[in-house]
Design an enzyme around this catalytic site. Structure first.
Site, PDB file in Angstrom:
ATOM      1  N   ASN A 212       0.842  -1.202   0.000  1.00  0.00           N
ATOM      2  CA  ASN A 212       0.000   0.000   0.000  1.00  0.00           C
ATOM      3  C   ASN A 212       0.877   1.252   0.000  1.00  0.00           C
ATOM      4  O   ASN A 212       2.095   1.154  -0.055  1.00  0.00           O
ATOM      5  CB  ASN A 212      -0.948  -0.031   1.202  1.00  0.00           C
ATOM      6  CG  ASN A 212      -0.169  -0.153   2.494  1.00  0.00           C
ATOM      7  OD1 ASN A 212       0.596   0.730   2.851  1.00  0.00           O
ATOM      8  ND2 ASN A 212      -0.342  -1.274   3.197  1.00  0.00           N
ATOM      9  N   ASP A 281      -4.264  -6.663   5.226  1.00  0.00           N
ATOM     10  CA  ASP A 281      -5.263  -7.535   5.859  1.00  0.00           C
ATOM     11  C   ASP A 281      -5.329  -8.900   5.187  1.00  0.00           C
ATOM     12  O   ASP A 281      -5.907  -9.831   5.725  1.00  0.00           O
ATOM     13  CB  ASP A 281      -6.650  -6.890   5.770  1.00  0.00           C
ATOM     14  CG  ASP A 281      -6.780  -5.741   6.748  1.00  0.00           C
ATOM     15  OD1 ASP A 281      -6.400  -5.918   7.911  1.00  0.00           O
ATOM     16  OD2 ASP A 281      -7.263  -4.664   6.331  1.00  0.00           O
ATOM     17  N   LYS A 291       8.696 -18.169  -9.979  1.00  0.00           N
ATOM     18  CA  LYS A 291       8.110 -16.978 -10.607  1.00  0.00           C
ATOM     19  C   LYS A 291       6.941 -17.426 -11.497  1.00  0.00           C
ATOM     20  O   LYS A 291       7.083 -18.374 -12.279  1.00  0.00           O
ATOM     21  CB  LYS A 291       9.178 -16.285 -11.455  1.00  0.00           C
ATOM     22  CG  LYS A 291       8.693 -15.013 -12.067  1.00  0.00           C
ATOM     23  CD  LYS A 291       9.756 -14.370 -12.932  1.00  0.00           C
ATOM     24  CE  LYS A 291       9.089 -13.374 -13.853  1.00  0.00           C
ATOM     25  NZ  LYS A 291       9.682 -13.302 -15.159  1.00  0.00           N
ATOM     26  N   PHE A 325      -4.256   3.344  14.854  1.00  0.00           N
ATOM     27  CA  PHE A 325      -4.530   4.353  13.845  1.00  0.00           C
ATOM     28  C   PHE A 325      -5.713   3.866  13.028  1.00  0.00           C
ATOM     29  O   PHE A 325      -5.985   2.669  12.973  1.00  0.00           O
ATOM     30  CB  PHE A 325      -3.319   4.543  12.930  1.00  0.00           C
ATOM     31  CG  PHE A 325      -2.410   5.640  13.386  1.00  0.00           C
ATOM     32  CD1 PHE A 325      -1.669   5.498  14.551  1.00  0.00           C
ATOM     33  CD2 PHE A 325      -2.299   6.831  12.671  1.00  0.00           C
ATOM     34  CE1 PHE A 325      -0.840   6.508  14.991  1.00  0.00           C
ATOM     35  CE2 PHE A 325      -1.467   7.856  13.096  1.00  0.00           C
ATOM     36  CZ  PHE A 325      -0.736   7.694  14.253  1.00  0.00           C
ATOM     37  N   LYS A 339     -13.599   0.680  15.824  1.00  0.00           N
ATOM     38  CA  LYS A 339     -12.269   0.055  15.938  1.00  0.00           C
ATOM     39  C   LYS A 339     -11.766   0.116  17.383  1.00  0.00           C
ATOM     40  O   LYS A 339     -11.138  -0.826  17.859  1.00  0.00           O
ATOM     41  CB  LYS A 339     -11.272   0.713  14.978  1.00  0.00           C
ATOM     42  CG  LYS A 339     -11.494   0.286  13.536  1.00  0.00           C
ATOM     43  CD  LYS A 339     -10.549   0.919  12.544  1.00  0.00           C
ATOM     44  CE  LYS A 339     -11.022   0.610  11.123  1.00  0.00           C
ATOM     45  NZ  LYS A 339     -10.324   1.343  10.084  1.00  0.00           N
ATOM     46  N   LYS A 343     -11.190  -3.525  18.981  1.00  0.00           N
ATOM     47  CA  LYS A 343      -9.785  -3.915  19.175  1.00  0.00           C
ATOM     48  C   LYS A 343      -9.301  -3.610  20.593  1.00  0.00           C
ATOM     49  O   LYS A 343      -8.105  -3.706  20.867  1.00  0.00           O
ATOM     50  CB  LYS A 343      -8.904  -3.226  18.125  1.00  0.00           C
ATOM     51  CG  LYS A 343      -9.310  -3.562  16.671  1.00  0.00           C
ATOM     52  CD  LYS A 343      -8.256  -3.176  15.650  1.00  0.00           C
ATOM     53  CE  LYS A 343      -8.768  -3.380  14.233  1.00  0.00           C
ATOM     54  NZ  LYS A 343      -7.712  -3.380  13.221  1.00  0.00           N
TER      55      LYS A 343
HETATM   56  N1  CTP Z   1      -3.993  -3.199  11.841  1.00  0.00           N
HETATM   57  C1  CTP Z   1      -3.319  -4.341  12.234  1.00  0.00           C
HETATM   58  N2  CTP Z   1      -3.401  -5.468  11.493  1.00  0.00           N
HETATM   59  C2  CTP Z   1      -4.137  -5.498  10.356  1.00  0.00           C
HETATM   60  C3  CTP Z   1      -4.819  -4.322   9.930  1.00  0.00           C
HETATM   61  C4  CTP Z   1      -4.724  -3.193  10.696  1.00  0.00           C
HETATM   62  O1  CTP Z   1      -2.644  -4.313  13.264  1.00  0.00           O
HETATM   63  N3  CTP Z   1      -4.207  -6.604   9.648  1.00  0.00           N
HETATM   64  C5  CTP Z   1      -3.933  -1.994  12.692  1.00  0.00           C
HETATM   65  C6  CTP Z   1      -3.296  -0.799  12.036  1.00  0.00           C
HETATM   66  O2  CTP Z   1      -1.911  -0.742  12.343  1.00  0.00           O
HETATM   67  C7  CTP Z   1      -4.058   0.360  12.642  1.00  0.00           C
HETATM   68  C8  CTP Z   1      -5.431  -0.213  12.936  1.00  0.00           C
HETATM   69  O3  CTP Z   1      -5.260  -1.629  12.953  1.00  0.00           O
HETATM   70  O4  CTP Z   1      -3.512   0.761  13.876  1.00  0.00           O
HETATM   71  C9  CTP Z   1      -6.506   0.148  11.965  1.00  0.00           C
HETATM   72  O5  CTP Z   1      -6.088  -0.111  10.665  1.00  0.00           O
HETATM   73  P1  CTP Z   1      -7.049   0.169   9.422  1.00  0.00           P
HETATM   74  O6  CTP Z   1      -6.326  -0.277   8.187  1.00  0.00           O
HETATM   75  O7  CTP Z   1      -7.585   1.565   9.504  1.00  0.00           O
HETATM   76  O8  CTP Z   1      -8.281  -0.723   9.740  1.00  0.00           O
HETATM   77  P2  CTP Z   1      -8.643  -2.224   9.638  1.00  0.00           P
HETATM   78  O9  CTP Z   1      -8.715  -2.738  11.042  1.00  0.00           O
HETATM   79  O10 CTP Z   1      -7.757  -2.978   8.708  1.00  0.00           O
HETATM   80  O11 CTP Z   1     -10.120  -2.113   9.093  1.00  0.00           O
HETATM   81  P3  CTP Z   1     -10.661  -1.698   7.627  1.00  0.00           P
HETATM   82  O12 CTP Z   1      -9.542  -2.030   6.675  1.00  0.00           O
HETATM   83  O13 CTP Z   1     -11.849  -2.528   7.477  1.00  0.00           O
HETATM   84  O14 CTP Z   1     -10.980  -0.233   7.714  1.00  0.00           O
END
Ligand code: CTP
Length: 399
Positions: A212, A281, A291, A325, A339, A343
């Site tokens: 990303n 995620d 490859k 975050f 969240k 969490k």
């Molecule tokens: N985070 C994490 N592990 C993941 C995804 C996110 O630890 N697999 C943590 C990020 O570091 C951040 C928080 O969760 O502190 C929120 O991340 P964000 O990408 O905004 O949210 P998601 O929980 O992934 O939810 P969504 O993508 O559905 O918005």
């Protein structure tokens, strides 16, 4: 008595000496008392006069010149400085300071100062990469000096590579930050702060991955802020182009799984955990050791859910203050509140990723900090370093 903040600018002898004029000019305009010391070789590239005019102070070059008032000049300047910048810093001045040599006005003043010292090196690439110079830089970094890495490009000597004085605006920003940090409270002294930063990679085959837009800047700024407030900082960093901050333990990882392991290993021992990383995620269902070859038809990849690291931290939380975050493109506050709850967080920092001049890859951020008790702190747009400062102010407020 002059109450202004004071920056001592040491100019050593390199072609980039003329760029130090812009630095002196910009700092003087910010109501900073700028004192310039030039080495004798620096005066061969630029004369003291323009530095004098821009700083509105006498430029010092000679240890034994008749003083204007009775004072031992290198000692009084050393004491007066809040921050000491050496720009451009040649291999010679770096080598002298690293090895305890004090034989002219600049090197004696640096030796006598207790101010934060920042070096902005500029020299030929081969000189910069010479192991002797690198060893001197490492030695000084360990002693608490900061280095602003030179940029790459075509150098004055015609060679191409690393060695150009870093961007003047970057240097000015570092000096201003160092001035601000000098006044920071040491309110994290003795605390262990664990921070995650940057993106993670989901590997597809040995040469391909998806990731990303995170650059890691926000997390790195939080790490520096925590360090400057006195914390022992561990930074678990996904792949970024950023330089590791001095005085911070950096653990480099690539995937979600590696980040999870590194964080969990350090979790029990941490007092504050801030998860600013943009973690993937999903990971690929069937990683290919070979490859992947192109075929005639479409390529369909299947991704499966990977660890939600923050969720795991929330479930296993004991004494830690846990800060997450939230990168959102709509319904910011509502989503972030969910969240916090799901969490088991103490705070969440919400940013709007749809804006162009804040968020990913930007130097600024515009965030709202929410607490589990329902408080909402809507901050103005500000530098990521200032955001980092506000995060600590907010979470340390009641303690
Ligand atoms: N985070 C994490 N592990 C993941 C995804 C996110 O630890 N697999 C943590 C990020 O570091 C951040 C928080 O969760 O502190 C929120 O991340 P964000 O990408 O905004 O949210 P998601 O929980 O992934 O939810 P969504 O993508 O559905 O918005």
């Amino acid at each position: 008595m002059n109450n202004k903040r004071c920056v001592c600018v040491g100019v050593s002898g390199g072609i980039a000496a003329y760029k130090a004029l812009d630095i002196v000019s910009a700092l003087s305009k910010k109501d900073i008392d700028v004192r310039v010391i030039m080495t004798e070789s620096a005066t061969k590239f630029v004369t003291p006069l323009p530095f004098q005019s821009l700083s509105k102070n006498m430029v010092v070059t000679d240890m034994f010149a008749e003083p204007k008032a009775f004072e031992i000049q290198h000692i009084s300047l050393a004491k007066r400085a809040d921050v000491f910048l050496v720009a451009p810093a040649t291999a010679n001045i770096i080598g002298k300071v690293a090895n305890g040599i004090a034989d002219d006005m600049l090197s004696t003043t640096i030796m006598a100062t207790r101010a934060k010292i920042i070096f902005a090196p500029a020299m030929n690439t081969n000189m910069y990469e010479n192991p002797i110079v690198q060893e001197n830089i490492e030695k000084l970094k360990k002693l608490g000096c900061e280095f602003i890495e030179p940029a790459s490009g075509v150098l004055a000597c015609g060679d191409e590579g690393k060695g150009k004085l870093a961007d003047v605006n970057t240097i000015i920003e570092k000096v201003l930050n160092a001035l601000d940090n000098k006044d920071l409270p040491k309110d994290l002294l003795g605390k262990n702060v664990l921070i995650s930063a940057g993106p993670t990679h989901s590997n597809i085959d040995p040469v391909r991955f998806i990731t990303n837009k995170s650059t890691g800047k926000m997390g790195y700024e939080i790490a520096e802020e925590a360090r400057d407030r006195g914390a022992n900082v561990t930074l678990v960093s996904g792949p970024t182009k950023l330089n590791p901050p001095n005085g911070v333990k950096v653990i480099r990882v690539t995937t979600n799984e590696e980040m999870k392991n590194a964080i969990l290993e350090n979790y029990d021992n941490s007092d504050i955990v801030i998860k600013s990383a943009a973690v993937a995620d999903y990971k690929i269902k069937n990683y290919s050791n070979e490859k992947i070859k192109k075929g005639d038809g479409d390529l369909v990849l299947t991704f499966v859910r990977d660890n939600d690291i923050l969720q795991i931290l929330g479930e296993n939380k004991k004494h830690q203050i846990l800060v997450g975050f939230a990168a959102e493109s709509s319904n910011f506050i509502e989503n972030a509140k969910k969240k916090i709850k799901n969490k088991n967080l103490d705070y969440i920092v919400v940013n709007d990723i749809t804006s162009n001049d804040t968020g990913f890859a930007s130097d600024d951020n515009k965030v709202t900090i929410l607490s589990k008790d329902g408080e909402e702190f809507d901050l103005e747009k500000m530098s990521k370093r200032k955001v980092a400062s506000k995060i600590f102010e907010t979470i340390l407020r009641k303690r």
